[in-house]
Structures are given as structure tokens and as C-alpha cells.
Design an enzyme around this catalytic site. Structure first.
Site, PDB file in Angstrom:
ATOM      1  N   CYS A  88       0.821  -1.211   0.000  1.00 33.31           N
ATOM      2  CA  CYS A  88       0.000   0.000   0.000  1.00 33.31           C
ATOM      3  C   CYS A  88       0.863   1.273   0.000  1.00 33.31           C
ATOM      4  O   CYS A  88       1.427   1.623  -1.024  1.00 33.31           O
ATOM      5  CB  CYS A  88      -0.996  -0.024   1.152  1.00 33.31           C
ATOM      6  SG  CYS A  88      -2.275   1.245   0.976  1.00 33.31           S
ATOM      7  N   HIS A 110      -3.862  -5.220   0.167  1.00 36.86           N
ATOM      8  CA  HIS A 110      -3.495  -5.538   1.549  1.00 36.86           C
ATOM      9  C   HIS A 110      -3.526  -7.046   1.803  1.00 36.86           C
ATOM     10  O   HIS A 110      -4.461  -7.558   2.435  1.00 36.86           O
ATOM     11  CB  HIS A 110      -4.439  -4.829   2.524  1.00 36.86           C
ATOM     12  CG  HIS A 110      -4.185  -3.363   2.640  1.00 36.86           C
ATOM     13  ND1 HIS A 110      -3.352  -2.822   3.599  1.00 36.86           N
ATOM     14  CD2 HIS A 110      -4.626  -2.329   1.884  1.00 36.86           C
ATOM     15  CE1 HIS A 110      -3.314  -1.498   3.440  1.00 36.86           C
ATOM     16  NE2 HIS A 110      -4.081  -1.182   2.413  1.00 36.86           N
ATOM     17  N   GLU A 149      -1.827  -8.656   3.895  1.00 38.09           N
ATOM     18  CA  GLU A 149      -1.621  -8.966   5.317  1.00 38.09           C
ATOM     19  C   GLU A 149      -2.945  -9.249   6.038  1.00 38.09           C
ATOM     20  O   GLU A 149      -2.970 -10.014   7.011  1.00 38.09           O
ATOM     21  CB  GLU A 149      -0.870  -7.820   6.014  1.00 38.09           C
ATOM     22  CG  GLU A 149      -1.682  -6.614   6.416  1.00 38.09           C
ATOM     23  CD  GLU A 149      -2.113  -5.716   5.278  1.00 38.09           C
ATOM     24  OE1 GLU A 149      -2.960  -4.829   5.494  1.00 38.09           O
ATOM     25  OE2 GLU A 149      -1.590  -5.887   4.148  1.00 38.09           O
TER      26      GLU A 149
END
Length: 257
Positions: free
Chosen positions: A112, A220, A222
């Protein structure tokens, strides 16, 4: 092999009369469970840090996302309040860290804000408020108080054939989340596009002729690393690169002895 160390960027925040250097837990969890590495937070003190010494001690670098944006003065943009908030202490730390990690062949995963930092660090520029561009999708998070809805996987991105990520995922489309209002505008000449959204927005890049894994993604991974295959795959690839670097360092040190 024991968990190799990975340097993780930090945001500078003011809270309860203290200045904090911090990273969101999701990134740290993903580093441990998805990549199998030991995340080490790097305080954002800019040129007060010996980044060469740091990179001699770790086997990877991970740049997190953030609410803050790269300061536009670093790429000739409009430094207005509307394009903020900013975190110049982080900029002063991550941009030279990116350049040094690439130069030294230390594996790099940028997420990001991280992909935007990569592009600016290597001479590119950023577009702001991309949802206002004619023909652009709205890449911002859906309006919700629930993080699972804000980070919902909802957008296809196309992986470029023959790219680094094609070697990770295979060519074609994968589904990702989308939580950003800035994106790559002028691509750094040192980067190549790895993936794009349906509207042409750059969603992933890699360093040309990199000595090691050096990838930035605009989404994203994660957040869903423990439940989404594509999210897990990119962290696993990063972890494998980190372990390969650690093994090579160990081999070189053993040979020298």
C-alpha cells in the site's frame, strides 16, 4: 532455520502525550504466520539511523500501509492539506531504506503506502484522489465501521505474463482488496508493472533486474493471510526469499571462516 529478521517500517503518531513509532498488528502477524520471519520495528529517525548496519543484520525489509501519504514535495506534487495526512519522519527513513535494500539485494515487500514509497524513492510520482479521474474505479474502502467489510476481497487484478508475480501466482487474474485513494502516476524507470486493475491502475510493481525479491503491491495481503490463498502466497514467496538471503549470508560467513 530459525526465523530470520525482517526490518519493518513504522509510522510516527501522537498519543496520550507521547510520540509513538508503531506498526499495525496485522502486518506483524502476517510476517510471523505467513512469511515465517521475525519482524523488527525500525523507528523513523531518518538519517540518524545507520541503515547500512541495519541491512547487514536483517534478511528482509517490509514496508507497511498507513493512513499517511508520501509528502508531495518528494515527487513534485501538491502539498495541500487535502492530500494528507503526511509523515515526513517515515518518508525520511523508508525512502533511503528502499534504495539501500535494493542496492544490497535484501528482499523487499512493500504494501500500500509501501508501493508508493518504492515508486517515489526510485524517481516516480503519485496520483492523488484517483477515484475522481474519468473512467477510474473507486479504490477506496467501502464505507463501514467493520474492518472485515472495509478490507473485503472484491476487486480483480491482472498479473502480467512473464512478470515476477506470474512466477508466484501464474499469469491471469487474482482477487484482492482495495483500500487506497492514491496510486502510481509516473512509473519509476527502475520499476516494471506486475499487475493492473480493470481501470488500468497500477496494482503491483517490481524492481527491474533486482538481485532479490523486490515487489510492491497496492492491496493488503496482510489482512487475509490466514484465510485467502493469494494473500498467503505472496507472504510465503517473500518468506522464501528472506530465508534464501539468510542462507546465502550464512554460507558466505562460513566460507570466510
Amino acid at each position: 532455520m530459525l526465523q530470520p529478521l525482517v526490518a519493518v517500517s513504522t509510522d510516527v503518531r501522537q498519543f496520550e502525550n507521547y510520540t509513538w513509532h508503531a506498526a499495525p498488528q496485522q502486518y506483524l502477524e502476517a510476517a510471523i504466520s505467513g512469511a515465517g520471519v521475525f519482524p523488527v520495528l525500525v523507528p523513523s529517525f531518518g538519517d540518524r539511523l545507520d541503515l547500512d548496519e541495519l541491512l547487514s543484520s536483517v534478511d528482509g525489509v517490509m514496508l507497511t500501509g498507513s493512513k499517511s501519504n508520501v509528502h508531495p514535495s518528494l515527487y513534485g506534487g501538491d502539498a495541500s492539506e487535502a492530500n494528507g495526512p503526511y509523515d515526513e519522519a517515515r518518508d525520511a527513513t523508508t525512502l533511503p531504506l528502499i534504495r539501500k535494500a535494493i542496492e544490497r539485494g535484501v528482499p523487499l515487500l512493500a504494501i500500500c503506502r509501501g508501493i508508493q514509497e518504492m515508486n517515489v524513492a526510485l524517481g516516480g510520482s503519485l496520483a492523488t484522489e484517483i477515484q475522481d479521474r474519468p473512467g477510474s474505479l473507486d479504490h477506496r474502502a467501502p464505507a463501514s465501521d467493520r474492518q472485515d467489510e472495509r478490507f473485503a476481497i472484491r476487486q480483480p487484478v491482472s498479473i502480467k505474463p512473464g512478470s515476477c508475480l506470474a512466477g508466484v501466482f501464474g499469469a491471469g487474474d487474482i482477487m484482492v482488496n482495495s483500500v487506497h485513494r492514491q496510486a502510481v502516476e509516473r512509473l519509476s524507470p527502475k520499476l516494471q508493472v506486475e499487475a493492473v486493475a480493470e481501470d488500468g491502475t497500477v496494482e503491483a510493481v517490481s524492481v527491474k533486474d533486482a538481485r532479490a525479491f523486490a515487489v510492491g503491491v497496492q492491496w493488503h495481503p496482510e489482512y487475509w493471510v490466514n484465510s485467502d490463498s493469494a494473500s498467503a502466497t505472496i507472504f510465503r514467496a517473500f518468506g522464501d526469499a528472506v530465508r534464501a538471503h539468510a542462507g546465502a549470508r550464512l554460507g558466505a560467513r562460513t566460507a570466510a571462516e
